[in-house]
Design a protein around this motif. Structure first.
Motif, mmCIF file in Angstrom:
data_model
loop_
_atom_site.group_PDB
_atom_site.id
_atom_site.type_symbol
_atom_site.label_atom_id
_atom_site.label_comp_id
_atom_site.label_asym_id
_atom_site.label_seq_id
_atom_site.Cartn_x
_atom_site.Cartn_y
_atom_site.Cartn_z
ATOM 1 N N ASP A 188 0.420 -3.607 8.231
ATOM 2 C CA ASP A 188 1.344 -3.968 7.150
ATOM 3 C C ASP A 188 2.721 -4.365 7.685
ATOM 4 O O ASP A 188 3.337 -5.308 7.197
ATOM 5 C CB ASP A 188 1.485 -2.791 6.179
ATOM 6 N N GLN A 200 -4.879 -8.902 13.038
ATOM 7 C CA GLN A 200 -6.335 -8.839 12.900
ATOM 8 C C GLN A 200 -6.814 -7.465 12.441
ATOM 9 O O GLN A 200 -7.943 -7.312 11.988
ATOM 10 C CB GLN A 200 -6.999 -9.193 14.230
ATOM 11 N N TYR A 201 -5.948 -6.467 12.578
ATOM 12 C CA TYR A 201 -6.291 -5.100 12.155
ATOM 13 C C TYR A 201 -5.609 -4.728 10.845
ATOM 14 O O TYR A 201 -5.583 -3.560 10.469
ATOM 15 C CB TYR A 201 -5.900 -4.102 13.244
ATOM 16 N N GLY A 202 -5.046 -5.710 10.168
ATOM 17 C CA GLY A 202 -4.453 -5.459 8.862
ATOM 18 C C GLY A 202 -3.181 -4.647 8.885
ATOM 19 O O GLY A 202 -2.900 -3.902 7.935
ATOM 20 N N LYS A 205 0.802 -1.229 0.000
ATOM 21 C CA LYS A 205 0.000 0.000 0.000
ATOM 22 C C LYS A 205 0.833 1.277 0.000
ATOM 23 O O LYS A 205 0.275 2.375 -0.065
ATOM 24 C CB LYS A 205 -0.919 0.026 1.219
ATOM 25 N N GLN A 255 -8.325 2.292 5.559
ATOM 26 C CA GLN A 255 -7.692 1.016 5.229
ATOM 27 C C GLN A 255 -6.856 1.077 3.956
ATOM 28 O O GLN A 255 -6.085 0.153 3.681
ATOM 29 C CB GLN A 255 -8.768 -0.064 5.082
ATOM 30 N N THR A 267 1.132 -10.280 8.555
ATOM 31 C CA THR A 267 1.773 -9.030 8.971
ATOM 32 C C THR A 267 3.282 -9.227 9.025
ATOM 33 O O THR A 267 3.768 -10.164 9.672
ATOM 34 C CB THR A 267 1.263 -8.584 10.354
#
Length: 435
Positions: free
Chosen positions: A369, A365-367, A201, A346, A404
């Motif tokens: 990176d 769990q919260y994405g 991202k 996000q 992650t």
């Protein structure tokens, strides 16, 4: 303080058992009853008491205990490791010697006694009684063994003693040699580790964003202001975009170590310097240290996140309190991943600062990176790194937990013994790359 006392109690029990084993191998097996064995027993008892005394005493300000106590802790550890490794070859050697000695024992059965009559006299002697017969081969006082004869009773104890003393000398030289090498490494300058980590991202304009990462500085009875100054100078030479100090800065109160931490105010970066708490801050007065670190110009991310706008892009930098604070409230509250990572955009990449690599289990769990962590010291002393792997998903370098990415730096200081073996002190320059 209660947590520290509990840890000391467990350590005291463990070191007591270790010293009992060391006494057996280094004193009892290498000496006979008498003065030297008594002296060795007293020395083992004093050294066993030195370890918990050092941990309690340094907390109470008796810093003169630190060097002898922590150095002995390191030597003790490597004596234990070497002697345990030697147990198998020592056992094999004893068995081989026992078989050889058994084979050397005589196996010929003793001859039966024979009745032999004495010769009759040539001249009659009526007044002389007849001679008694003589038993040849009857049991009597044993004759001394011939020169060179080998018996288990005579020689097995001597060989056992020689073997035990040889093992003790080898273990002692090896343990002190490794400890000496480890002290030199631990007190030397931190190694610079450069790592490139692609983030899917990350905006192309932010490609190459550099984060100088350091953890586990551990200011305390053995490391002071000069240690901080050297670390600050090394980080400033990197000309980083961000600086992240990921916990375990101190082992003592602000009153004791405030001057040692003061050089942190000289840290330089383009977009800010940040700090998250480690478990040792919670042993050292976390509320005061949060305020002190903030006063020195580092933004303390306590279950918070900060937008980093650079080169036309945006990145979220988040931080959570240490996992060991779980269940606490107030300024020293435990980690709150929802507060730090929930309700965010996000589409942006997020880098999380968390002292322990284990935090990645929930962070994933919260994405998240990328998570930047310390805590492990890279294991600090081989083979202790094998034990650390049982508690943390990544011990050193780059790994991944449930999607992650987790980068763990070895830390720039040490805890306990001033020794590092197989895990040099480290400052890391993390360069983010657009995938």
């Amino acid at each position: 303080m209660l947590a520290v006392l509990g840890f000391v109690a467990v350590l005291a029990l463990t070191t007591g058992l270790i010293h009992l084993y060391l006494w057996k191998r280094l004193v009892r097996d290498t000496t006979g009853p008498g003065r030297w064995r008594r002296i060795g027993g007293i020395a083992a008892l004093v050294l066993a008491l030195l370890v918990p005394a050092t941990l309690i005493g340094t907390q109470a300000g008796l810093y003169w205990l630190a060097w002898p106590g922590y150095l002995w802790l390191a030597v003790m550890f490597y004596l234990l490791v070497v002697l345990v490794v030697l147990e198998v070859p020592m056992l094999v050697t004893r068995l081989v010697l026992r078989r050889r000695l058994a084979a050397a024992e005589p196996t010929t059965a003793a001859p039966e006694p024979v009745l032999v009559a004495t010769a009759e006299p040539t001249t009659a002697a009526p007044t002389t009684a007849a001679p008694e017969p003589v038993l040849v081969g009857a049991a009597g006082p044993p004759e001394p063994p011939a020169t060179g004869a080998v018996t288990a009773a005579d020689h097995d104890p001597g060989r056992r003693l020689l073997l035990a003393r040889g093992a003790a000398i080898f273990a002692g030289l090896t343990a002190t040699g490794i400890t000496g090498y480890g002290v030199r490494t631990a007190l030397g300058p931190p190694r610079l580790d450069r790592v490139q980590i692609p983030l899917a991202k990350l905006p192309r304009g932010m490609d190459g964003l550099r984060i100088a990462t350091v953890s586990d500085i551990h200011l305390g009875p053995l490391r002071g202001r000069a240690h901080t100054e050297r670390i600050v100078a090394a980080i400033n030479r990197l000309d980083a975009d961000l600086v992240a100090v990921v916990g375990d800065l101190v082992d003592g109160s602000v009153a004791e170590l405030g001057p040692a931490a003061a050089p942190l105010r000289d840290l330089r970066s383009r977009y800010g310097n940040f700090f998250v708490t480690g478990n040792h801050e919670y042993y050292s007065g976390v509320e005061e240290w949060v305020q002190e670190v903030d006063r020195l110009g580092l933004r303390v991310l306590q279950n918070q996140r900060q937008e980093i706008r650079a080169r036309g892009g945006v990145l979220d930098l988040a931080g959570v309190n240490d996992l060991d604070a779980t269940g606490t409230t107030g300024l020293a509250a435990g980690p709150d991943f929802a507060a730090a990572l929930g309700d965010r955009d996000q589409s942006r990449p997020v880098v999380l600062l968390a002292h322990q690599p284990l935090a990645a289990v929930e962070a994933a769990q919260y994405g998240v990176d990328l998570q930047l962590s310390g805590h492990t010291h890279g294991g600090q002393v081989v083979p202790f790194n094998l034990v650390v792997r049982l508690a943390q998903p990544v011990v050193s370098g780059l790994g991944e937990v449930d999607g992650t990415k987790v980068y763990v730096t070895n830390g720039a200081g040490f805890w306990g013994p001033p020794v590092r073996v197989g895990a040099e002190p480290q400052i890391s320059l993390v360069e983010l790359r657009s995938a």
